[in-house]
Design a protein around this motif. Sequence first.
Motif, PDB file in Angstrom:
ATOM      1  N   LYS A 210       0.828  -1.207   0.000  1.00  0.00           N
ATOM      2  CA  LYS A 210       0.000   0.000   0.000  1.00  0.00           C
ATOM      3  C   LYS A 210       0.865   1.260   0.000  1.00  0.00           C
ATOM      4  O   LYS A 210       0.593   2.231  -0.723  1.00  0.00           O
ATOM      5  CB  LYS A 210      -0.918   0.001   1.218  1.00  0.00           C
ATOM      6  CG  LYS A 210      -2.027  -1.038   1.167  1.00  0.00           C
ATOM      7  CD  LYS A 210      -2.865  -0.985   2.439  1.00  0.00           C
ATOM      8  CE  LYS A 210      -3.942  -2.078   2.423  1.00  0.00           C
ATOM      9  NZ  LYS A 210      -4.735  -2.078   3.693  1.00  0.00           N
ATOM     10  N   ALA A 211       1.915   1.252   0.826  1.00  0.00           N
ATOM     11  CA  ALA A 211       2.806   2.409   0.893  1.00  0.00           C
ATOM     12  C   ALA A 211       3.512   2.630  -0.444  1.00  0.00           C
ATOM     13  O   ALA A 211       3.671   3.779  -0.891  1.00  0.00           O
ATOM     14  CB  ALA A 211       3.825   2.212   2.017  1.00  0.00           C
ATOM     15  N   LEU A 212       3.928   1.545  -1.087  1.00  0.00           N
ATOM     16  CA  LEU A 212       4.592   1.664  -2.384  1.00  0.00           C
ATOM     17  C   LEU A 212       3.628   2.187  -3.452  1.00  0.00           C
ATOM     18  O   LEU A 212       4.006   3.012  -4.302  1.00  0.00           O
ATOM     19  CB  LEU A 212       5.169   0.314  -2.804  1.00  0.00           C
ATOM     20  CG  LEU A 212       6.378  -0.178  -1.993  1.00  0.00           C
ATOM     21  CD1 LEU A 212       6.688  -1.626  -2.344  1.00  0.00           C
ATOM     22  CD2 LEU A 212       7.595   0.701  -2.254  1.00  0.00           C
ATOM     23  N   GLU A 213       2.416   1.715  -3.415  1.00  0.00           N
ATOM     24  CA  GLU A 213       1.425   2.179  -4.400  1.00  0.00           C
ATOM     25  C   GLU A 213       1.102   3.653  -4.198  1.00  0.00           C
ATOM     26  O   GLU A 213       0.952   4.409  -5.175  1.00  0.00           O
ATOM     27  CB  GLU A 213       0.157   1.326  -4.304  1.00  0.00           C
ATOM     28  CG  GLU A 213       0.346  -0.097  -4.828  1.00  0.00           C
ATOM     29  CD  GLU A 213      -0.878  -0.966  -4.610  1.00  0.00           C
ATOM     30  OE1 GLU A 213      -1.726  -0.564  -3.778  1.00  0.00           O
ATOM     31  OE2 GLU A 213      -0.978  -2.023  -5.258  1.00  0.00           O
ATOM     32  N   LEU A 214       0.985   4.100  -2.948  1.00  0.00           N
ATOM     33  CA  LEU A 214       0.750   5.516  -2.684  1.00  0.00           C
ATOM     34  C   LEU A 214       1.918   6.365  -3.153  1.00  0.00           C
ATOM     35  O   LEU A 214       1.730   7.442  -3.735  1.00  0.00           O
ATOM     36  CB  LEU A 214       0.509   5.731  -1.182  1.00  0.00           C
ATOM     37  CG  LEU A 214      -0.820   5.231  -0.619  1.00  0.00           C
ATOM     38  CD1 LEU A 214      -0.842   5.364   0.904  1.00  0.00           C
ATOM     39  CD2 LEU A 214      -1.985   6.011  -1.242  1.00  0.00           C
ATOM     40  N   ALA A 215       3.143   5.871  -2.904  1.00  0.00           N
ATOM     41  CA  ALA A 215       4.326   6.599  -3.348  1.00  0.00           C
ATOM     42  C   ALA A 215       4.380   6.664  -4.871  1.00  0.00           C
ATOM     43  O   ALA A 215       4.762   7.694  -5.450  1.00  0.00           O
ATOM     44  CB  ALA A 215       5.586   5.937  -2.798  1.00  0.00           C
ATOM     45  N   LYS A 216       3.989   5.585  -5.532  1.00  0.00           N
ATOM     46  CA  LYS A 216       3.965   5.554  -6.995  1.00  0.00           C
ATOM     47  C   LYS A 216       2.954   6.554  -7.531  1.00  0.00           C
ATOM     48  O   LYS A 216       3.233   7.298  -8.490  1.00  0.00           O
ATOM     49  CB  LYS A 216       3.631   4.142  -7.471  1.00  0.00           C
ATOM     50  CG  LYS A 216       3.604   3.990  -8.984  1.00  0.00           C
ATOM     51  CD  LYS A 216       3.270   2.565  -9.372  1.00  0.00           C
ATOM     52  CE  LYS A 216       3.184   2.421 -10.897  1.00  0.00           C
ATOM     53  NZ  LYS A 216       2.856   1.018 -11.285  1.00  0.00           N
ATOM     54  N   ALA A 217       1.774   6.594  -6.913  1.00  0.00           N
ATOM     55  CA  ALA A 217       0.740   7.532  -7.354  1.00  0.00           C
ATOM     56  C   ALA A 217       1.181   8.975  -7.130  1.00  0.00           C
ATOM     57  O   ALA A 217       0.957   9.851  -7.981  1.00  0.00           O
ATOM     58  CB  ALA A 217      -0.561   7.257  -6.607  1.00  0.00           C
ATOM     59  N   ALA A 218       1.839   9.242  -5.985  1.00  0.00           N
ATOM     60  CA  ALA A 218       2.312  10.596  -5.700  1.00  0.00           C
ATOM     61  C   ALA A 218       3.382  11.020  -6.700  1.00  0.00           C
ATOM     62  O   ALA A 218       3.384  12.166  -7.174  1.00  0.00           O
ATOM     63  CB  ALA A 218       2.848  10.668  -4.273  1.00  0.00           C
ATOM     64  N   ALA A 219       4.274  10.086  -7.036  1.00  0.00           N
ATOM     65  CA  ALA A 219       5.323  10.401  -8.006  1.00  0.00           C
ATOM     66  C   ALA A 219       4.722  10.674  -9.381  1.00  0.00           C
ATOM     67  O   ALA A 219       5.166  11.584 -10.101  1.00  0.00           O
ATOM     68  CB  ALA A 219       6.323   9.253  -8.074  1.00  0.00           C
TER      69      ALA A 219
END
Length: 479
Positions: free
Chosen positions: A451-460
């Motif tokens: 979940k944290a990686l997906e949020l970081a990907k979306a933010a990037a």
Amino acid sequence: METWAGFGSAIASFMFLFAMVKQYFPYQLQAYFTAYTTKIVSFVYPYIQITIPEYRERMKRSDAFSAVEAYLSSSCSQRARKLKADIGKDSSSMLVTMDDNEEVVDEFRGAKIWWYSSKKAPKTNIISWYPGGDERRLYRLTFHKRQRDLIVNSYLGHVLKEGRAVRVKNRQRKLFTNNPSRDWNGSKKSTWSHVVFEHPSTFDTLAMHPDRKKDLIDDLTAFRNSKDYYAKIGKAWKRGYLLFGPPGTGKSTMIAAIANFLDYDVYDLELTAVENNTELRKLFINTTGKSIIVIEDIDCSLDLTGKRKSKKKTDSDEDAEEKKLPPGMDDKEENSKVTLSGLLNFIDGLWSACGGERIIMFTTNHIEKLDPALIRRGRMDKHIEMSYCGFEAFKVLAKNYLDVEDHHLFDAIKKLLEEVSITPADVAENLMPKSVEERKNPNICFGNLIKALELAKAAAAKVEASSKEESSCSVDDGP
């Protein structure tokens, strides 16, 4: 039988004569008598004795005595019948060695050596304020006179080297920090203060690619075993490491892992507490061998970026810089006279050759801000980039935090790690179990990380889209 009786009678007569001389004759005549009788005894007694006292002068314990004590505890105590145990100075374990009035035998290159531990009681009842003033402990080694050259030229050096190695192995490692110079005076003040170093980080727990980890371990091992090589090529026995990368990539953790691997002390040097280059040199010469000297965030430690400006600052420039002082930095820290030149001499100048087996380490989040002269090869010999977390580093963290070496979610995590920049610290935080249930069920922790990686990907992706939109607008607004 008659021969032995005659020999015993001769010894008794000699002892009676010696007592008479000692009691009734002047000191000078006693000295002559002792010297000549020693020569006579040497003809019939083929052994030589060397005495190593505990204290060589008042309030100072002999390093030779401590080394012998450590050597005997490691090599000869197994053969002693009476032992004593104590925690030595700066030691992390019990030191077991032979008790007073005990004798053990050692062998070296075919020679037999007798070690005897003794303690002399005081001759008077005067109370002494000095350590060892009430009693004198000593070691005495005895060997055949035909082994004199072997014992004096080789064996004693062997004992000293092995004893020091045992002391280093058993000592409590320390973490030092430099004291302000105003506290350097006084009987109990010193340039450094310390606490026991007990950081648990090791190379086994370090989140790093295995190939890069092995390369670093090989480099450290080669340095530790290269005393003779450094002397041969005419270089001081030291090595510089520069750790650079974003915050949270494990630079401080790596320093602790290196200290634990080499069994070195750590000196954490705070440059803002050093007033000038002279104090910097004094701090260096008060460090010991087998140590790591660390300056963390070197780019933030005073103005050492090497901007060799030729233009004089105006009053407005100085006022602007004064307003930009970091929180907590006072005028004394800002006005520190430690210069780039002084720091360069600290690293590899003449003073850097005082002592040996030292590692100097810098850490920085912005390597581009550092002066090239500060980080060139020969000063910072090895540059180590502490990058974002890759899949191999993630597997180390998964093993450390959850004791999991393989999992069906690893493929998804691997793909996301290739697309997202995330620090090992952030990965570790998501893998840390928050409850007993999460500790028993790693699926929850791995799910949190995804979940944290997906949020970081979306933010990037959002930042990238916004950047493209701004670029597009600037082009459209052009003439």
